[in-house]
Design a protein around this motif. Structure first.
Motif, PDB file in Angstrom:
ATOM      1  N   LEU A  74       5.894  -3.678  -8.543  1.00  0.00           N
ATOM      2  CA  LEU A  74       6.291  -4.169  -9.857  1.00  0.00           C
ATOM      3  C   LEU A  74       6.185  -5.693  -9.784  1.00  0.00           C
ATOM      4  O   LEU A  74       6.923  -6.331  -9.042  1.00  0.00           O
ATOM      5  CB  LEU A  74       7.719  -3.742 -10.184  1.00  0.00           C
ATOM      6  CG  LEU A  74       8.007  -2.233 -10.103  1.00  0.00           C
ATOM      7  CD1 LEU A  74       9.490  -1.968 -10.378  1.00  0.00           C
ATOM      8  CD2 LEU A  74       7.130  -1.439 -11.055  1.00  0.00           C
ATOM      9  N   LYS A 109       1.522  -1.640 -10.445  1.00  0.00           N
ATOM     10  CA  LYS A 109       1.612  -0.429 -11.259  1.00  0.00           C
ATOM     11  C   LYS A 109       2.177  -0.793 -12.620  1.00  0.00           C
ATOM     12  O   LYS A 109       1.822  -0.210 -13.641  1.00  0.00           O
ATOM     13  CB  LYS A 109       2.508   0.597 -10.569  1.00  0.00           C
ATOM     14  CG  LYS A 109       2.768   1.855 -11.382  1.00  0.00           C
ATOM     15  CD  LYS A 109       1.529   2.717 -11.516  1.00  0.00           C
ATOM     16  CE  LYS A 109       1.873   4.039 -12.203  1.00  0.00           C
ATOM     17  NZ  LYS A 109       0.698   4.925 -12.291  1.00  0.00           N
ATOM     18  N   GLY A 144      -0.205   2.638 -16.225  1.00  0.00           N
ATOM     19  CA  GLY A 144       0.783   1.619 -15.902  1.00  0.00           C
ATOM     20  C   GLY A 144       1.452   1.075 -17.148  1.00  0.00           C
ATOM     21  O   GLY A 144       1.410   1.672 -18.225  1.00  0.00           O
ATOM     22  N   CYS A 162       0.821  -1.218   0.000  1.00  0.00           N
ATOM     23  CA  CYS A 162       0.000   0.000   0.000  1.00  0.00           C
ATOM     24  C   CYS A 162       0.852   1.264   0.000  1.00  0.00           C
ATOM     25  O   CYS A 162       0.409   2.317  -0.458  1.00  0.00           O
ATOM     26  CB  CYS A 162      -0.945   0.006   1.196  1.00  0.00           C
ATOM     27  SG  CYS A 162      -2.267  -1.210   1.075  1.00  0.00           S
ATOM     28  N   GLU A 163       2.061   1.179   0.507  1.00  0.00           N
ATOM     29  CA  GLU A 163       2.919   2.358   0.618  1.00  0.00           C
ATOM     30  C   GLU A 163       4.058   2.332  -0.404  1.00  0.00           C
ATOM     31  O   GLU A 163       4.982   3.117  -0.321  1.00  0.00           O
ATOM     32  CB  GLU A 163       3.497   2.443   2.029  1.00  0.00           C
ATOM     33  CG  GLU A 163       4.251   1.201   2.449  1.00  0.00           C
ATOM     34  CD  GLU A 163       4.523   1.141   3.944  1.00  0.00           C
ATOM     35  OE1 GLU A 163       5.590   0.628   4.322  1.00  0.00           O
ATOM     36  OE2 GLU A 163       3.664   1.603   4.720  1.00  0.00           O
ATOM     37  N   ARG A 164       3.982   1.424  -1.372  1.00  0.00           N
ATOM     38  CA  ARG A 164       5.019   1.284  -2.381  1.00  0.00           C
ATOM     39  C   ARG A 164       4.414   1.302  -3.791  1.00  0.00           C
ATOM     40  O   ARG A 164       3.198   1.322  -3.964  1.00  0.00           O
ATOM     41  CB  ARG A 164       5.783  -0.029  -2.192  1.00  0.00           C
ATOM     42  CG  ARG A 164       6.521  -0.147  -0.859  1.00  0.00           C
ATOM     43  CD  ARG A 164       7.689   0.821  -0.745  1.00  0.00           C
ATOM     44  NE  ARG A 164       8.430   0.626   0.486  1.00  0.00           N
ATOM     45  CZ  ARG A 164       9.473  -0.196   0.595  1.00  0.00           C
ATOM     46  NH1 ARG A 164       9.902  -0.890  -0.434  1.00  0.00           N
ATOM     47  NH2 ARG A 164      10.092  -0.321   1.760  1.00  0.00           N
ATOM     48  N   THR A 165       5.294   1.242  -4.787  1.00  0.00           N
ATOM     49  CA  THR A 165       4.882   1.052  -6.179  1.00  0.00           C
ATOM     50  C   THR A 165       5.213  -0.386  -6.551  1.00  0.00           C
ATOM     51  O   THR A 165       6.378  -0.714  -6.797  1.00  0.00           O
ATOM     52  CB  THR A 165       5.620   2.029  -7.111  1.00  0.00           C
ATOM     53  OG1 THR A 165       5.340   3.372  -6.705  1.00  0.00           O
ATOM     54  CG2 THR A 165       5.182   1.831  -8.551  1.00  0.00           C
ATOM     55  N   PRO A 167      11.230   3.108  -0.458  1.00  0.00           N
ATOM     56  CA  PRO A 167      10.341   3.511  -1.547  1.00  0.00           C
ATOM     57  C   PRO A 167      11.137   4.041  -2.729  1.00  0.00           C
ATOM     58  O   PRO A 167      12.266   4.507  -2.562  1.00  0.00           O
ATOM     59  CB  PRO A 167       9.485   4.610  -0.894  1.00  0.00           C
ATOM     60  CG  PRO A 167       9.550   4.334   0.581  1.00  0.00           C
ATOM     61  CD  PRO A 167      10.936   3.795   0.805  1.00  0.00           C
ATOM     62  N   PRO A 168      10.544   3.989  -3.949  1.00  0.00           N
ATOM     63  CA  PRO A 168       9.146   3.599  -4.153  1.00  0.00           C
ATOM     64  C   PRO A 168       8.929   2.142  -4.525  1.00  0.00           C
ATOM     65  O   PRO A 168       7.825   1.636  -4.375  1.00  0.00           O
ATOM     66  CB  PRO A 168       8.748   4.487  -5.344  1.00  0.00           C
ATOM     67  CG  PRO A 168       9.999   4.593  -6.155  1.00  0.00           C
ATOM     68  CD  PRO A 168      11.131   4.636  -5.154  1.00  0.00           C
ATOM     69  N   TRP A 169       9.949   1.421  -4.999  1.00  0.00           N
ATOM     70  CA  TRP A 169       9.703   0.157  -5.688  1.00  0.00           C
ATOM     71  C   TRP A 169       9.589  -1.034  -4.746  1.00  0.00           C
ATOM     72  O   TRP A 169      10.318  -1.126  -3.760  1.00  0.00           O
ATOM     73  CB  TRP A 169      10.812  -0.110  -6.708  1.00  0.00           C
ATOM     74  CG  TRP A 169      11.133   1.051  -7.580  1.00  0.00           C
ATOM     75  CD1 TRP A 169      12.298   1.770  -7.611  1.00  0.00           C
ATOM     76  CD2 TRP A 169      10.268   1.665  -8.545  1.00  0.00           C
ATOM     77  NE1 TRP A 169      12.218   2.780  -8.536  1.00  0.00           N
ATOM     78  CE2 TRP A 169      10.978   2.738  -9.124  1.00  0.00           C
ATOM     79  CE3 TRP A 169       8.963   1.419  -8.979  1.00  0.00           C
ATOM     80  CZ2 TRP A 169      10.442   3.553 -10.122  1.00  0.00           C
ATOM     81  CZ3 TRP A 169       8.415   2.222  -9.950  1.00  0.00           C
ATOM     82  CH2 TRP A 169       9.144   3.269 -10.522  1.00  0.00           C
TER      83      TRP A 169
END
Length: 276
Positions: free
Chosen positions: A125, A198, A234, A120-123, A171-173
């Motif tokens: 992959l 994303k 995305g 929830c707090e990251r992007t 963050p972010p990945w």
């Protein structure tokens, strides 16, 4: 191709937002042990149970000072946790599962927990596909690290550079394998539905997991659900040599970049060499 949709991903069962004590059932599995390690890195009190414990997961948990009860039983939960995470290997008739349901202890599945506590707090992959997820995820982590990033990851193998299959990172990945296998005895949706990608790499699609998928169309329907949750801004990078991958990509709402050996793809493979 038939399209079969389940319900939207279920929300985690309510639990105290200040929960500190988390119990994992099936803790010695590769994914569950990695999740236990991530939770410990984030400061939670973690413990769990399993029917057996073998290296390397037993040594990993021992090194993290995470207590493991061998064998399942109500007595393991006598000190009631704030939250129970139930692994995919756990059956409904497991004595601890029966106890959790009877006593209404808050619980969630492995992918729900991964999403709630980390994604929830990251992007996110996500690397998905019938084959190649572990290798491709590891390559993606290495590529990001090579640019100076510090990606978090959850991978079903040990990366040499980290001596681990998980890493909290910054963050972010956050890189993870998107498994199409079902989630838990109480939730038969594919795990990757919870991972909020994303961007995604789609390596391959063919018939697999005959214990839960009737045929290739059923597998493709699961992957259609996966590509549909990737937002319009995305990205999907897909190995389009696979006919089933091409079928699924028709339902993507975002930009798609294709690769493989076919010359009609965005990037195609001409030759290679190996060295140290």
């Amino acid at each position: 191709m038939s399209r079969r949709y389940g319900n939207r991903p279920r929300s985690p069962r309510p639990f105290a937002m200040d929960c500190r004590d988390i119990y994992l059932m099936g803790i010695c599995g590769t994914g569950m042990a990695g999740l236990a390690g991530l939770l410990r890195q984030k400061g939670y009190n973690v413990r769990g149970s399993d029917s057996q414990a073998y290296p390397p997961m037993s040594e990993l948990l021992k090194g993290l000072r995470i207590p493991v009860q061998l064998g399942y039983g109500e007595e393991n939960l006598s000190t009631m946790p704030d939250l129970v995470i139930i692994g995919n290997v756990i059956r409904r008739d497991n004595p601890e599962a029966v106890y959790v349901l009877r006593e209404k202890i808050p619980y969630m599945s492995f992918p729900q927990a991964l999403s709630h506590f980390f994604l929830c707090e990251r992007t996110p992959l996500v690397v998905a596909g019938t084959h190649g997820k572990t290798t491709t995820s590891s390559l993606l982590v290495s590529a990001l690290a090579g640019t100076g990033e510090d990606p978090g990851f959850m991978i079903g193998g040990v990366l040499n550079a980290y001596d681990s299959g998980f890493h909290l990172g910054n963050p972010p990945w956050f890189v993870l394998e998107g498994d199409e296998y079902d989630t838990a005895f109480f939730d038969k949706q594919p795990k990757f539905i919870y991972y909020m990608p994303k961007a995604a790499i789609l390596t391959s699609i063919e018939f697999d997991h005959a214990d839960i998928y009737q045929d290739l169309d059923a597998v493709k329907a699961a992957f259609v659900r996966f590509v549909e949750i990737i937002p319009q801004d995305g990205l999907i990078v897909a190995c389009a040599d696979w006919p089933a991958v091409r079928d699924v990509l028709r339902y993507a709402r975002c930009r798609v970049v294709t690769y493989g050996e076919s010359k009609d793809l965005d990037y195609y493979f001409k030759s290679y060499r190996t060295d140290d």
